[in-house]
Design an enzyme around this catalytic site. Sequence first.
Site, PDB file in Angstrom:
ATOM      1  CB  THR A 115     -16.546   0.946 -24.242  1.00 11.82           C
ATOM      2  OG1 THR A 115     -16.065   0.171 -23.163  1.00 11.82           O
ATOM      3  CG2 THR A 115     -16.193   0.261 -25.540  1.00 11.82           C
ATOM      4  CE1 TYR A 117     -21.067  -2.108 -26.521  1.00 12.40           C
ATOM      5  CE2 TYR A 117     -19.290  -2.891 -25.102  1.00 12.40           C
ATOM      6  CZ  TYR A 117     -20.164  -1.880 -25.493  1.00 12.40           C
ATOM      7  OH  TYR A 117     -20.129  -0.657 -24.872  1.00 12.40           O
ATOM      8  NE  ARG A 120     -17.177 -11.194 -19.655  1.00  9.95           N
ATOM      9  CZ  ARG A 120     -17.675  -9.971 -19.585  1.00  9.95           C
ATOM     10  NH1 ARG A 120     -16.961  -8.938 -19.979  1.00  9.95           N
ATOM     11  NH2 ARG A 120     -18.893  -9.763 -19.110  1.00  9.95           N
TER      12      ARG A 120
HETATM   13  P1  NAD Z   1     -28.794   0.367 -22.456  1.00 11.70           P
HETATM   14  O1  NAD Z   1     -28.882  -0.852 -23.309  1.00 11.70           O
HETATM   15  O2  NAD Z   1     -29.529   0.367 -21.174  1.00 11.70           O
HETATM   16  O3  NAD Z   1     -29.215   1.638 -23.305  1.00 11.70           O
HETATM   17  C1  NAD Z   1     -29.098   1.744 -24.708  1.00 11.70           C
HETATM   18  C2  NAD Z   1     -30.444   2.158 -25.263  1.00 11.70           C
HETATM   19  O4  NAD Z   1     -30.370   2.290 -26.679  1.00 11.70           O
HETATM   20  C3  NAD Z   1     -31.540   1.120 -24.975  1.00 11.70           C
HETATM   21  O5  NAD Z   1     -32.645   1.720 -24.343  1.00 11.70           O
HETATM   22  C4  NAD Z   1     -31.893   0.557 -26.348  1.00 11.70           C
HETATM   23  O6  NAD Z   1     -33.257   0.213 -26.449  1.00 11.70           O
HETATM   24  C5  NAD Z   1     -31.521   1.707 -27.266  1.00 11.70           C
HETATM   25  N1  NAD Z   1     -31.168   1.308 -28.638  1.00 11.70           N
HETATM   26  C6  NAD Z   1     -30.297   0.341 -29.033  1.00 11.70           C
HETATM   27  N2  NAD Z   1     -30.254   0.286 -30.379  1.00 11.70           N
HETATM   28  C7  NAD Z   1     -31.105   1.224 -30.849  1.00 11.70           C
HETATM   29  C8  NAD Z   1     -31.496   1.639 -32.145  1.00 11.70           C
HETATM   30  N3  NAD Z   1     -31.014   1.036 -33.242  1.00 11.70           N
HETATM   31  N4  NAD Z   1     -32.393   2.647 -32.257  1.00 11.70           N
HETATM   32  C9  NAD Z   1     -32.908   3.253 -31.159  1.00 11.70           C
HETATM   33  N5  NAD Z   1     -32.576   2.892 -29.894  1.00 11.70           N
HETATM   34  C10 NAD Z   1     -31.680   1.882 -29.752  1.00 11.70           C
HETATM   35  O7  NAD Z   1     -27.254   0.650 -22.213  1.00 11.70           O
HETATM   36  P2  NAD Z   1     -26.581   1.733 -21.245  1.00 11.70           P
HETATM   37  O8  NAD Z   1     -25.916   0.985 -20.160  1.00 11.70           O
HETATM   38  O9  NAD Z   1     -27.524   2.811 -20.936  1.00 11.70           O
HETATM   39  O10 NAD Z   1     -25.435   2.262 -22.203  1.00 11.70           O
HETATM   40  C11 NAD Z   1     -25.567   3.454 -22.957  1.00 11.70           C
HETATM   41  C12 NAD Z   1     -24.308   3.602 -23.796  1.00 11.70           C
HETATM   42  O11 NAD Z   1     -23.161   3.675 -22.963  1.00 11.70           O
HETATM   43  C13 NAD Z   1     -24.086   2.426 -24.732  1.00 11.70           C
HETATM   44  O12 NAD Z   1     -23.617   2.880 -25.967  1.00 11.70           O
HETATM   45  C14 NAD Z   1     -22.997   1.611 -24.027  1.00 11.70           C
HETATM   46  O13 NAD Z   1     -22.243   0.900 -24.956  1.00 11.70           O
HETATM   47  C15 NAD Z   1     -22.205   2.703 -23.328  1.00 11.70           C
HETATM   48  N6  NAD Z   1     -21.505   2.273 -22.106  1.00 11.70           N
HETATM   49  C16 NAD Z   1     -22.212   1.694 -21.082  1.00 11.70           C
HETATM   50  C17 NAD Z   1     -21.527   1.341 -19.914  1.00 11.70           C
HETATM   51  C18 NAD Z   1     -22.239   0.654 -18.767  1.00 11.70           C
HETATM   52  O14 NAD Z   1     -21.556   0.157 -17.857  1.00 11.70           O
HETATM   53  N7  NAD Z   1     -23.568   0.615 -18.741  1.00 11.70           N
HETATM   54  C19 NAD Z   1     -20.160   1.614 -19.794  1.00 11.70           C
HETATM   55  C20 NAD Z   1     -19.489   2.224 -20.853  1.00 11.70           C
HETATM   56  C21 NAD Z   1     -20.176   2.549 -22.002  1.00 11.70           C
HETATM   57  N1  USQ Z   2     -16.741 -10.049 -14.511  1.00 10.43           N
HETATM   58  C1  USQ Z   2     -16.607 -10.950 -13.477  1.00 10.43           C
HETATM   59  N2  USQ Z   2     -17.742 -11.464 -12.935  1.00 10.43           N
HETATM   60  C2  USQ Z   2     -18.986 -11.118 -13.353  1.00 10.43           C
HETATM   61  C3  USQ Z   2     -19.121 -10.182 -14.400  1.00 10.43           C
HETATM   62  C4  USQ Z   2     -17.973  -9.679 -14.966  1.00 10.43           C
HETATM   63  O1  USQ Z   2     -15.486 -11.281 -13.059  1.00 10.43           O
HETATM   64  O2  USQ Z   2     -19.959 -11.622 -12.795  1.00 10.43           O
HETATM   65  C5  USQ Z   2     -15.532  -9.440 -15.114  1.00 10.43           C
HETATM   66  C6  USQ Z   2     -15.443  -9.623 -16.630  1.00 10.43           C
HETATM   67  O3  USQ Z   2     -14.831 -10.833 -16.957  1.00 10.43           O
HETATM   68  C7  USQ Z   2     -14.651  -8.385 -17.031  1.00 10.43           C
HETATM   69  C8  USQ Z   2     -15.020  -7.336 -15.995  1.00 10.43           C
HETATM   70  O4  USQ Z   2     -15.610  -8.043 -14.912  1.00 10.43           O
HETATM   71  O5  USQ Z   2     -13.282  -8.636 -16.915  1.00 10.43           O
HETATM   72  C9  USQ Z   2     -16.005  -6.307 -16.497  1.00 10.43           C
HETATM   73  O6  USQ Z   2     -17.146  -6.970 -16.982  1.00 10.43           O
HETATM   74  P1  USQ Z   2     -18.566  -6.231 -17.114  1.00 10.43           P
HETATM   75  O7  USQ Z   2     -19.576  -7.245 -17.529  1.00 10.43           O
HETATM   76  O8  USQ Z   2     -18.823  -5.430 -15.899  1.00 10.43           O
HETATM   77  O9  USQ Z   2     -18.253  -5.175 -18.254  1.00 10.43           O
HETATM   78  P2  USQ Z   2     -18.084  -5.334 -19.830  1.00 10.43           P
HETATM   79  O10 USQ Z   2     -18.562  -6.642 -20.329  1.00 10.43           O
HETATM   80  O11 USQ Z   2     -16.698  -4.937 -20.188  1.00 10.43           O
HETATM   81  O12 USQ Z   2     -19.103  -4.245 -20.363  1.00 10.43           O
HETATM   82  C10 USQ Z   2     -19.571  -3.150 -19.580  1.00 10.43           C
HETATM   83  C11 USQ Z   2     -20.760  -2.558 -20.308  1.00 10.43           C
HETATM   84  C12 USQ Z   2     -20.296  -2.037 -21.661  1.00 10.43           C
HETATM   85  C13 USQ Z   2     -19.146  -1.063 -21.459  1.00 10.43           C
HETATM   86  C14 USQ Z   2     -18.003  -1.696 -20.673  1.00 10.43           C
HETATM   87  C15 USQ Z   2     -16.909  -0.717 -20.285  1.00 10.43           C
HETATM   88  O13 USQ Z   2     -21.778  -3.541 -20.477  1.00 10.43           O
HETATM   89  O14 USQ Z   2     -21.386  -1.407 -22.324  1.00 10.43           O
HETATM   90  O15 USQ Z   2     -18.665  -0.650 -22.693  1.00 10.43           O
HETATM   91  O16 USQ Z   2     -18.545  -2.187 -19.419  1.00 10.43           O
HETATM   92  S1  USQ Z   2     -15.287  -1.456 -20.357  1.00 10.43           S
HETATM   93  O17 USQ Z   2     -15.309  -2.668 -19.532  1.00 10.43           O
HETATM   94  O18 USQ Z   2     -14.313  -0.495 -19.850  1.00 10.43           O
HETATM   95  O19 USQ Z   2     -15.044  -1.789 -21.742  1.00 10.43           O
END
Ligand code: NAD
Ligand code: USQ
Length: 385
Positions: A144, A182, A327
Amino acid sequence: MKVLLLGVDGELGWPLALKLAKAGHEVIGVDNLSTRRMAYESGTDSVFPLPSPAERVMEAKRHLDVDINFIIGDITQPGLLKDLIRKFRPDAIVHFAEQRSAPYSMKDEEHAVFTIQNNLIGTMRLVYAVKEVDPTIHIVKMGTMGEYGTPNFDIPEDIEVEAEINGKRDRILVPRKGGSWYHWSKVFDTDVLYYANQLWGLTVTDIMQGPVYGTRTSEIVHESMRTRFDIDEAWGTVVNRFCAEAVIGHPLTVYGKGGQTRGFISLEDSVTAVKLLIEHPPDQGKYRVVNQFAEVYSVRQIAEMVREAAEKVGLGKVEVHHLENPRVEKEEHHYNPTRRILPSLGFRPTRTLRDEVPYMLEDLLPYKERIERFREGIPPKTTWR
Ligand code: NAD
Ligand code: USQ
């Protein structure tokens, strides 16, 4: 190519599986369905109702004529990854299978411990399985942008940088500073992967991705193919939440001043970029860090964009509320991450936030009643302190 996709049931995992399979790659997906369970535990669910894994596979076959192998399993379990790698001999392993919610990790001690345990053990199992069975496999790990925090320098796209300390120069690991347990788990993952690369020469792409938004990808051609879409305080990410809030006339929930700035990317561009990175691995034994985002915006700017779009499509007046920030984070800061690798591979984002938000509102409108049902889950309850 043959791809083992860990976390196939997730928001990103399912659309990536569809995109890879549609492009002719063989996909073997693994998931323990924990995100489904954790969302229910928080009293909420995906806005788009999720078919069962078996139904997902059937729908992919029916609409795209692709075969996806969906295996239920927990990657932290000893032996599972080794067995799967021995059986399927993948060229690449995509690791998405982690607890991915920052607020979920901050609920209390148990949630924090679970997050660190699940994420770290999964990554440790993965590096040992690859080392033991086939160290040439390309590991594509989703990290991330939040691993870097919000430093006052331009964020590099590397694992090491030159530094001078007390007059002596050497290379040091890029300063990393998580903003939740996280985010720290992702920092620790990077340490594990980097050390495995140094010890055993494993080939790693460590993707630093910003928050993802969106309701569709080109392969989601039918309602039954949709991926999860969360809007509650723990699982919803900011753009997705603001769009759902606008649909039910809930004030947009900007935390604090709203100057928090991140690198955003659409779901379509996110999975396209991952596909490109799988198809273009680094040289054997290399550790490649990739900053993956398309546009940089502050939360305030996003709220303004969603408000304008919602009013334009006739959703009426949308209010923007600045809530006390639950946060611990900087609310105004420098943010200028480097982006070099994806452009060098020819990646060009195809979506902008401004253009995508109206489509998101349109896709969410038929689910208004379901969003209403989750209304109570919208206000932030989890506090960092
Ligand atoms: P998600 O929670 O929808 O998907 C993750 C999946 O992994 C889930 O289906 C969950 O059941 C599975 N999982 C978790 N632990 C497991 C385990 N021990 N064994 C097997 N399966 C397991 O999340 P997502 O949004 O699809 O994110 C995917 C990846 O991308 C994550 O690593 C997240 O940290 C990263 N990421 C997400 C975002 C975002 O905005 N969604 C942004 C940046 C990074
Ligand atoms: N935020 C608001 N209002 C809301 C929700 C969030 O102001 O209702 C703000 C948060 O305080 C934060 C920013 O928006 O400053 C981003 O929050 P987010 O919930 O969209 O994202 P974050 O918690 O950082 O996590 C998400 C994904 C995570 C991924 C990350 C990328 O859940 O898996 O790793 O985005 S990053 O933010 O670049 O680390």
